[in-house]
Structure formats: C-alpha cells, structure tokens
Design a protein around this motif. Structure first.
Motif, mmCIF file in Angstrom:
data_model
loop_
_atom_site.group_PDB
_atom_site.id
_atom_site.type_symbol
_atom_site.label_atom_id
_atom_site.label_comp_id
_atom_site.label_asym_id
_atom_site.label_seq_id
_atom_site.Cartn_x
_atom_site.Cartn_y
_atom_site.Cartn_z
ATOM 1 N N GLN A 17 -5.920 10.583 3.456
ATOM 2 C CA GLN A 17 -6.780 9.862 4.401
ATOM 3 C C GLN A 17 -7.570 10.793 5.313
ATOM 4 O O GLN A 17 -8.378 10.327 6.111
ATOM 5 N N ARG A 71 0.099 10.914 2.124
ATOM 6 C CA ARG A 71 -0.777 9.763 2.384
ATOM 7 C C ARG A 71 -1.776 10.115 3.488
ATOM 8 O O ARG A 71 -2.971 9.811 3.399
ATOM 9 N N GLU A 118 -4.834 6.387 -1.567
ATOM 10 C CA GLU A 118 -5.606 6.413 -0.331
ATOM 11 C C GLU A 118 -6.898 7.220 -0.460
ATOM 12 O O GLU A 118 -7.739 7.193 0.443
ATOM 13 N N GLN A 136 5.138 10.247 4.167
ATOM 14 C CA GLN A 136 3.837 9.816 4.673
ATOM 15 C C GLN A 136 2.830 10.954 4.678
ATOM 16 O O GLN A 136 1.621 10.718 4.738
ATOM 17 N N ARG A 178 0.832 -1.209 0.000
ATOM 18 C CA ARG A 178 0.000 0.000 0.000
ATOM 19 C C ARG A 178 0.867 1.260 0.000
ATOM 20 O O ARG A 178 0.602 2.216 -0.717
ATOM 21 N N GLN A 179 1.943 1.258 0.818
ATOM 22 C CA GLN A 179 2.831 2.414 0.880
ATOM 23 C C GLN A 179 3.691 2.560 -0.370
ATOM 24 O O GLN A 179 4.167 3.664 -0.657
ATOM 25 N N ALA A 185 0.605 8.016 -3.064
ATOM 26 C CA ALA A 185 -0.244 8.405 -1.938
ATOM 27 C C ALA A 185 -1.691 8.608 -2.341
ATOM 28 O O ALA A 185 -2.608 8.386 -1.545
#
Length: 533
Positions: free
Chosen positions: A518, A514, A154, A511, A146-147, A151
């Motif tokens: 989210q 990402r 998501e 991150q 997923r990572q 990004a």
C-alpha cells in the motif's frame, strides 16, 4: 462422529513456534503460498472455526449482493475496485442469486445476534459468504476478507496470485461501540485528500470514529460564516510558520461523506476555553482587554483563554457550535477543555457549565477531555481520558467519581495510545513528554481495567490521538501511526481474552507486506518479527 457446529474462541497461537515470535515457515521454492489462517488477522476475531476446502478467487468469480440493498452493492463495488488491479479479474457485482463466488447477505438466520457491526464470514470451496444484520457488518467482514487474501492483492498492478482464502468460519462482533482515531489538523494542516487517505487506513482495522481537532493556538481549520476571519486569518499559518489552510464547508461535508462511506463517524472538536489563540488573534473583542495577540506558530500550550466574563464569548461559541452541528450528522461535538492553565478554575467551571447546554441545544452529545470532570458534566456527557499510568490519584479519582454518576469514558492514555509519542530515543519524529511508547506498550493494556473503580459499562471505547506538532506530511503521519494504530484498534474491537502480546506480534508482522504493498512507510519495530525482513 460428526463434530458439533460450534465456533471456538480465537486460537492465540496459530502454529507451533509463533509464541516465541518466529515467523511462519516459508513455502518450498516453486510451491504456492499457503492461505492465510483465519485467525491471523487484525483485529483478532471473536471466534474462529478453521477447516474445510479453501476458496479460490478466479477470473469467473462474481460478487453477489441482495437485491434492493444499495449499501450492499456499494460495499461490493468498493471491494471489486480494490481487487481488480492486482488480480486482473473483472469481478462483476450482481444481484442474481447463487451459492458461488463472494456472497454478501443482509439479515437472515446467519445474522442473528450480530448487532450493528458484527459479521459472519464462511469460506469453502465454492464461495466466501459474508452475512451481517447491517451494512456496517458487511463492510467490516469485507475488510477481514481483504486480509485473508495474499498481501499482493493490495498492489495497484497485475500480480500472479493465486488468490486463496482458507476454509472455515469467523464469527465476529466488537467489544466496544467507540473505536476512534484523532487527527490534529490544527498544528499542521492536512488536505481533504490526505484525510481521506487516513480514513481508508483506519477503516481497514474497523475503526469507526474520526475525531478531527479543528482548532488550536496555531490554526483554525473550519469555515464559520458568522465569524469569517477565524478560518481566513486564524487558519493562515501553522507550526513553524507554514502556509496553513482550512476546510470550506463543502470540504468538511466531503470528509464527512467519505468517512460515512467507510462507516466512520466524524467527531469535530473546537477546543476551548484554552488552546484558542487562533480565534483570539482573529477577533480582538474575544480578548478580555480587547487586544488581539499575534498569530502563533510555536508549540507551547496553556497560555491562551477565551474571556469567560464576556457575553460576546458565548455568542461566539453558540454561533460556532450551531454551524458545526448543522454540518455534522454524527451525534457528538467535542468541546475540548484541556490544559486551560490560563483560565482560573472558577472561570473554567462557569464556562463549561454554560457551554454544555449549547451543545444539547443543537441536538448533540457533549464530548470533552477528562478535565471536564472537574466541572459538572451534563447527563450523557463523555469524558476523553488522556492521563498516564502515573497520573495523580486525585485526578484519577475525579474521573472515576464522574463515571459513577453517569459520565462515560473514551480511553486515550497518553503513554499508551498517543500515536505522536516517539517509539524510542532514536525516533526522528514525534514528542516524548509522555515517555517513549513502544509498539508493545501501546498494545499491552486493557481498557476494561485501566482505571480502577470505573463501572464496566462506563467505558464507551478507545481512541488513538495523533497530534501534529512534528508532522509535515502523510508519510510522517503514517510512520507514527503504523504499527501502533492497529494495536489500539484491536483493543477496541477484540474480546479481552484474545489479547496476548506474543500472539499479536506474529499477526502484526503479517501486516508488514500489506503495508509495503500500500506504500505505507511504517516503523519496523524491533520487537515485531516482520515477514521477509
């Protein structure tokens, strides 16, 4: 000459310049973004071998699972559900064999030596293959995959892509078996749906324990049939005088079920003999003088205590532990034991010596805050250390001595791992009694050497507690948790040799987009070179 098929340790610096904190260079206008390097994930993988063709997720991609494994199919379905909204691809899950698409494999040669939670991820032109010995390993490998995708994957709406995964192999196993996060639902109550949201966030970073602080002075949050006023009355308020709330047994079972579906074990805590005002207010007979105190909505600690000399106290504890053990499939029950300023030391020892066998009676393992080492920890007991770098030598030595006689440790140093501490003097939420805890400070310590004299095998793992005195919403929770939670998770998962702040801060920066996708309103720590900011 052909290169030997060996994995190399994680590269601490993925590209020139990143050790200084500079963000990776942006692609030229109109050019597709480069695939995320295999070593740019959090937690850092144990070993990476980059190279070869990238895999591209497309409209015809299938997710292939082994026949006969309901767990693998469920994990694949979870992945498909995450990827479909942003990609727009159908991503069917199938048991038909094939060497293309996203392939999940259980067992076999590629899974040797991976243990309960390890995985091997291999990416090439035709497929991304995740191999594991156990379903938990497939799940953790899926989170890594997923990572490795952009990004934007998501987001919950259609995005343009492309959806590429860099070529190469990751071989990954955890450093510690216990990688936890604690959520205090007593000071402020969090609903089942809020807890589920946090579980999903924890699972992304391979956290595998959810410690729920279910009782305190301000609220009792779990229904106990034999003592119904605990939840009905003791759970009716919270810090500041809000409505409070509690979990029915069905609610709690749903949290346990949902956590298990993300490979997290729930560890319930009933804090005692202190931090018990909600119980004392609910039942007058639990007080030594037979008089119930009023409900409490403040934030002071250390003023309450069960009546150690009363036989009824131990019937109460037995009933609570019995009902809670029946609801909890995990092996641990946490009995608290911290900040018992209103309990004399002899009474504390008597209480803990009496209560620990009750936990064993119901087939569970005792966990307690590190003050437990001031009594007589039973064989197999786990002490959760919440002291600070400057905790007194005598207190530290007592913990060290206990580990040398078999007590194991979960490390949660308050001035490193407590997520409710303020980042700095300007942080609008959180507390500061343990000092300010910057993102770097929360990451820059080694669990293996934190307490001198502790045998290496005595450290079971790490945990990031989140106390809720100042938290009134999931947004508040996330602001204090992110980005520090990711660092504690990495300390628990990744090999010690990969721990390097300059490299980590670059991986952490990646991150940010990402979390933006989210909807996580994280703290933009100034020491992190956030991408696009």
């Amino acid at each position: 000459m052909r290169r030997p098929r060996l994995l190399i340790p994680l590269l601490l610096v993925a590209a020139a310049g990143t050790a200084t904190g500079a963000s990776a260079a942006a692609p030229a206008p109109g050019a597709p973004a480069a695939a995320t390097p295999l070593d740019r994930v959090v937690p850092a993988p144990a070993a990476v071998r980059p190279g070869g063709a990238a895999f591209t997720l497309g409209s015809g991609t299938r997710i292939r699972v082994p026949a006969g494994s309901g767990e693998a199919r469920r994990i694949a379905g979870y992945l498909a559900g995450l990827l479909r909204p942003s990609t727009g691809f159908p991503l069917p899950v199938t048991t038909r064999g094939g060497a293309d698409g996203i392939v999940f494999r259980l067992g076999g040669r590629d899974a040797r030596g991976l243990g309960e939670e390890g995985y091997r991820l291999t990416s090439g032109g035709r497929a991304v293959t995740i191999s594991a010995a156990r379903p938990a390993g497939l799940f953790h490998g899926m989170q890594t995959l997923r990572q490795l995708l952009p990004a934007a994957v998501e987001k919950r709406s259609r995005q343009p892509g492309p959806w590429r995964v860099a070529g190469g192999t990751i071989l990954d196993t955890p450093r510690y078996a216990y990688r936890g996060a604690m959520l205090d639902v007593s000071r402020h109550f969090f609903t089942v749906e809020q807890v589920k949201r946090y579980i999903d966030q924890l699972a992304q970073y391979k956290v595998n324990k959810l410690h729920l602080h279910l009782s305190d002075d301000q609220g009792w949050r779990i229904a106990i049939d034999s003592w119904p006023r605990l939840a009905r009355y003791g759970g009716s308020t919270q810090v500041g005088g809000g409505r409070g709330g509690h979990y029915s047994k069905a609610d709690y079972r749903e949290i346990v079920r949902y956590a298990a579906s993300r490979y997290l074990t729930v560890i319930p805590e009933i804090d005692m003999p202190g931090h018990t005002n909600a119980a004392l207010a609910s039942y007058a007979d639990l007080n030594c003088d037979g008089k119930a105190p009023p409900l409490y909505t403040g934030t002071k600690v250390g003023f309450s205590s069960l009546c150690v000399s009363k036989k009824l106290t131990y019937q109460f504890v037995d009933d609570v532990l019995r009902e809670l053990a029946a609801l909890t499939p995990g092996r641990y029950l946490h009995i608290g034991g911290d900040e018992t300023h209103a309990t004399s030391h002899p009474d504390y020892v008597t209480f803990m010596d009496t209560v620990q066998p009750l936990v064993a009676k119901y087939g569970k393992t005792v966990v307690g805050w590190h003050e437990l080492t001031g009594a007589h920890p039973v064989k197999g007991a786990i002490a959760q250390y919440w002291g600070r770098d400057k905790t007194g030598a005598a207190e530290r030595q007592r913990v060290v001595d206990a580990t040398q006689h078999g007590t194991r440790l979960v490390l949660s140093p308050a001035d490193r791992a407590y997520l409710d501490m303020k980042y700095d003097k300007d942080t609008p939420l959180g507390l500061e009694w343990a000092g300010y805890v910057s993102v770097r400070r929360s990451y820059d310590w080694d669990p293996g050497s934190y307490l001198a004299g502790v045998p290496a095998g005595a450290v079971l793992g790490v945990e990031a507690p989140m106390w809720a005195e100042t938290l009134g919403s999931s947004a508040n929770l996330e602001y204090l948790a992110f980005p520090r939670l990711a660092g504690i998770a990495e300390l628990g998962w990744s090999p010690a040799r990969t721990h390097d702040w300059d490299a980590y801060r670059v991986r952490l920066a990646a991150q940010g987009p990402r979390w933006d996708a989210q909807g996580i309103d994280y703290y933009r720590a100034p020491e992190v070179p956030w991408v696009g900011r």
